[in-house]
Design a protein around this motif. Structure first.
Motif: not given
Length: 354
Positions: A50-51, A66-67, A72-73, A96-102
């Motif tokens: 997200g930089f 968000r990024a 991915i989209r 964990e949050e990045l895995v869930n977002a993926s």
């Protein structure tokens, strides 16, 4: 004979090439989709992704989640039929949050390095998503396979074996980097032997060779050794589609063999990088850490010599003299920037499986 396809469960890539995830911002949707469109597996790096978001400085975690979803989209939009993965470091404080977002964005596969992702199967409910740990020894392959079976009745969908010639953070000590028994040519048979008890006809656990793989002949060599495919990162930096600034790519093109060396990362791990003005200035004038992004669990802002996030963001944005340029051991062999299509054609032409 043609290169074999790479099968990871029900995912079938026409070419046995995974493009390695490169953070921060080096491999995003543009590069990953280009590789996927050529028959390989494209990989987005989730590291501080997200930089470029407006609120990154104030709220890096929200910006990163968000990024990641956006990238991915976008990759799936650019390559609707290709295979897209994401690389998430097990050492990330947002793991964990990045895995869930993926998972929410229906990623095809999740690759995890920088530590063993011991709890990964518990985080992913969608069993169509392939889970691939990165290891640097037969012992590590045995540990993660045994643990996942015991706790989750799940075996890795594939295993990436990364040798000491890789770029960025390395899963070896400085002493190990000189140890002939740690060479990738030794590690591949070692890991193949280690995972034998966990393989079944229904789930064969393909092994992917990574670290220092440069040419088509390298791909052939490791497939003959028993690998099902390879992961390559460095070669994809010097492509038109790589998401990094042109000056970052030129740092690879202009590097000599003597410019590439092992550095000590602020998190205490050895890493391979281009020795530039930034690296040379660290002893006498290390940049002050004015803000912590809380990106990696082992990092302590009170003792770290510099902020690795800031150094990597500078370099990917083209401020090479103020940044860290991670690279693989063979980056000096690159002498031009090409398209992903050209690179893939070259690798296929150089490969020959007898």
């Amino acid at each position: 004979m043609r290169l074999p396809k790479l099968k990871i469960g029900n995912l079938i890539a026409d070419l046995p090439i995974i493009q390695g995830g490169m953070g921060i911002g080096v491999s995003l949707s543009k590069l990953a989709s280009a590789v996927a469109n050529e028959g390989g597996i494209g990989v987005i790096s989730a590291a501080q992704i997200g930089f470029r978001e407006k609120d990154f400085e104030e709220n890096p975690k929200s910006a990163n989640i968000r990024a990641l979803k956006k990238e991915i989209r976008e990759a799936k939009k650019l390559s609707p039929k290709g295979i897209i993965g994401v690389n998430i470091m097990a050492a990330s404080s947002e793991f964990e949050e990045l895995v869930n977002a993926s998972e929410e964005e229906n990623i095809d596969l999740i690759i995890c390095g920088a530590g063993l992702p011991t709890n990964l199967p518990s985080l992913v409910k969608n069993k169509n998503i392939k889970l691939i740990p990165i290891v640097s020894s037969g012992k590590a392959a045995n540990i993660i396979s045994k643990l996942w079976i015991k706790k989750y009745n799940y075996t890795p969908d594939a295993i990436i074996v990364e040798g000491p010639k890789a770029g960025g953070h390395l899963g070896f000590s400085r002493e190990d980097l000189k140890d002939e028994t740690k060479k990738l040519e030794v590690l591949i048979p070692e890991v193949l032997e280690a995972i034998k008890p966990y393989k079944t006809d229904e789930k064969p656990i393909p092994v992917i060779a990574a670290g220092g793989i440069y040419s088509g002949s390298d791909i052939s060599k490791f497939i003959k050794l028993g690998a099902s495919g390879v992961q390559m990162a460095t070669r994809f930096v010097a492509t038109n589609e790589c998401d990094a600034h042109i000056d970052f790519k030129k740092a690879y093109v202009n590097a000599k063999e003597s410019d590439i060396n092992i550095v000590t990362s602020p998190v205490g791990m050895p890493g391979r990088a281009v020795i530039n003005e930034f690296i040379k200035s660290l002893r006498e004038n290390p940049p002050k850490v004015t803000k912590c992004y809380n990106c990696l669990k082992p990092c302590n802002p009170k003792t770290t010599p510099y902020c690795i996030s800031k150094a990597l963001i500078n370099s990917v944005n083209g401020e090479i003299s103020k940044g860290l340029v991670f690279c693989g051991s063979n980056a000096y062999k690159i002498n031009k920037i090409v398209s992903v299509k050209e690179l893939m054609k070259e690798l296929i032409k150089e490969s020959s499986i007898e």
